[in-house]
Design an enzyme around this catalytic site. Structure first.
Site, mmCIF file in Angstrom:
data_model
loop_
_atom_site.group_PDB
_atom_site.id
_atom_site.type_symbol
_atom_site.label_atom_id
_atom_site.label_comp_id
_atom_site.label_asym_id
_atom_site.label_seq_id
_atom_site.Cartn_x
_atom_site.Cartn_y
_atom_site.Cartn_z
ATOM 1 C CB VAL A 11 -0.946 0.001 1.229
ATOM 2 C CG1 VAL A 11 -1.694 1.323 1.334
ATOM 3 C CG2 VAL A 11 -1.934 -1.157 1.131
ATOM 4 C CD GLU A 151 -5.586 -0.330 0.789
ATOM 5 O OE1 GLU A 151 -5.804 -0.540 -0.410
ATOM 6 O OE2 GLU A 151 -5.588 -1.225 1.659
ATOM 7 C CG LEU A 153 -4.587 0.852 -3.459
ATOM 8 C CD1 LEU A 153 -3.142 1.160 -3.079
ATOM 9 C CD2 LEU A 153 -4.996 1.644 -4.690
ATOM 10 C CG LEU A 250 -21.662 -12.153 -8.234
ATOM 11 C CD1 LEU A 250 -22.918 -11.857 -9.063
ATOM 12 C CD2 LEU A 250 -22.060 -12.810 -6.913
ATOM 13 C CB CYS A 260 -7.252 -7.393 2.095
ATOM 14 S SG CYS A 260 -5.765 -6.582 1.531
#
Ligand code: UGA
Length: 429
Positions: A11, A151, A153, A250, A260
């Protein structure tokens, strides 16, 4: 504008390089001296498409610099982005000690007004803690503002996500901070949403969790599709054509991984708990994600009958394509489970083998999918790298012990694989 970025991870480094490329003068710092030395010599320590080139360019134009000194980094910077790690602790909440340490350092070194911006993903109310820490250690009694600018990202897509975001969220507590941050992002063409700091912090957690919910939802639907004989790809297409649902996130598969989603969802569940709300919906989404990996292993078992002594070629190790990141990658779990049942593993990944080699044992890493296939009883596709879609299937078949493919990312058409002479199974069809 003179801007400092603390943290040279994915990041922090992407933020540094991109802010430099839109015209700011950036100085980036990290307490990992080895990493900073590498960056000072012009080398990016991890794989992110386009980042090496951008860092080289911006360093060459003297808009991006690195230092191992926090004092030097913040000295002339009006805005200080904090992009340090917030790892998960055993109970699921985020470890904020790096954020706290950095804030103590900033407070001690501040000599004039600064905007300190949380960029790391942090639990709601971290902004308050940061303000308090800065105030407590503010030896020079300097004016400052705290802001939250989460963020969004995606690894592998980070530069494009930074330069062309769906939105820029600015959580601020003063007009002064709002104006400064609007100036930072002025060259980027995207809607700007200004909120209070707590709402900005929540937007990040709520966004990641919602995307993870979508993935677990389609994975759950994929299981039902198999049970009733429907095709999840068609069901997802039908869902995605609804403008209120949209098709992104999906794609059924072996479940989400990475640094994350798993971490942020645990943190959100924990945060909700602390606030007095039992976030059962997210707990279930997380359980479905685990189950999806187990379903995939069961498919391999079904295809091979017995596992002991068999050889499986695992195609793809990174948690998703275009990255060398293996954090929380489904591949690691799947390989260890298969090994525990006596399976020999061969593996190939275009970028993540070096990282995987540090955490996996007894895996034969191969130079390409064909070397990998040699002598395999089955191939298991775990990451949907583009190059896997273009494989020469007849060449693979000739090299394998048996023509069996278990596709955890639905990269092939079942009818084509059947025509090519493979026993093929995939997700939800
Ligand atoms: C995610 C978010 O997408 C970013 O917006 C966010 O900024 C970032 O986390 C973060 O918090 O820093 P990232 O973890 O890089 O980005 O990767 P994604 O592209 O979101 O994929 C996450 C996982 O979901 C991968 O394992 C991927 O294979 C899986 N996935 C994704 C699916 O299984 N199906 C899908 O349809 C989409």
């Amino acid at each position: 504008m003179n801007i400092c970025v603390i943290g040279a991870g994915p990041v922090g480094l992407v933020t540094s390089a991109c802010l430099a490329s839109i015209g700011h003068k950036i100085i980036c710092t990290d307490d990992d001296r080895e990493k900073i030395n590498l960056l000072m010599s012009g080398k990016v320590p991890f794989y992110e498409p386009g980042l090496q080139e951008l860092v080289t360019k911006e360093m060459g134009e003297k808009k991006l610099d690195f230092t191992d000194s926090l004092e030097v980094a913040i000295k002339n910077s009006l805005v200080v982005f904090v992009a340090v790690g917030t790892p998960t602790q055993p109970e699921g909440d985020a470890d904020l000690s790096f954020v706290e340490n950095v804030c103590c350092g900033i407070a001690g070194a501040m000599k004039e007004y600064k905007v300190i911006v949380e960029k790391s993903t942090v639990p709601v109310k971290t902004g308050e803690r940061i303000s308090h820490t800065l105030e407590t250690n503010n030896v020079n009694r300097v004016d400052f503002d705290v802001a939250s600018n989460p963020e969004f990202l995606r690894e592998g897509n980070a530069i494009s996500d930074f330069m062309h975001p769906d939105r820029i969220v600015l959580g601020v507590a003063s007009k002064r901070a709002e104006d400064i941050l609007k100036e930072v992002y002025a060259p980027i063409n995207a809607p700007i949403l200004v909120t209070d700091i707590k709402s900005a912090e929540l937007i990040k957690h709520a966004s990641n969790s919602f995307l993870a919910l979508k993935i677990s939802y389609i994975n759950a639907v994929s299981v039902i599709c198999e049970l009733v004989g429907a095709d999840v790809e068609k069901v997802a297409e039908g869902l995605g054509l609804d403008k209120r649902i949209v098709k992104d996130f999906l794609n059924p598969g072996v479940g989400y991984g990475g640094s994350c989603f798993p971490k942020d969802i645990s943190a959100f569940i924990r945060m909700a708990d602390d606030a007095g709300y039992d976030f059962e919906l997210l707990k279930t989404a997380s359980a479905i994600n685990q189950r999806q990996r187990a379903f995939f292993i069961k498919k391999i078992k079904d295809a091979l009958w017995t596992l002991k002594g068999k050889t499986v070629g695992v195609l793809g190790l990174s948690f998703k394509p275009n990255t060398d990141d293996i954090r929380e990658a489904p591949s690691i779990y799947i390989i260890r489970e298969l090994q525990s049942e006596g399976v020999k593993i061969r593996s190939y990944d275009p970028a993540a083998m070096e990282n995987a080699g540090k955490v996996l044992e007894d895996v034969t890493f191969c130079n390409d999918p064909y070397e990998l296939s040699s002598g395999c009883d089955a191939l298991a596709i775990v990451t949907e790298w583009e190059e896997f879609r273009k494989l020469d299937l007849q060449r693979l078949k000739a090299l394998m012990k048996a023509p069996v493919i278990i596709d955890g990312r639905n990269i092939f058409e079942p009818s084509e694989l059947k025509k090519a002479g493979f026993r093929y199974s995939s997700i939800g069809r």
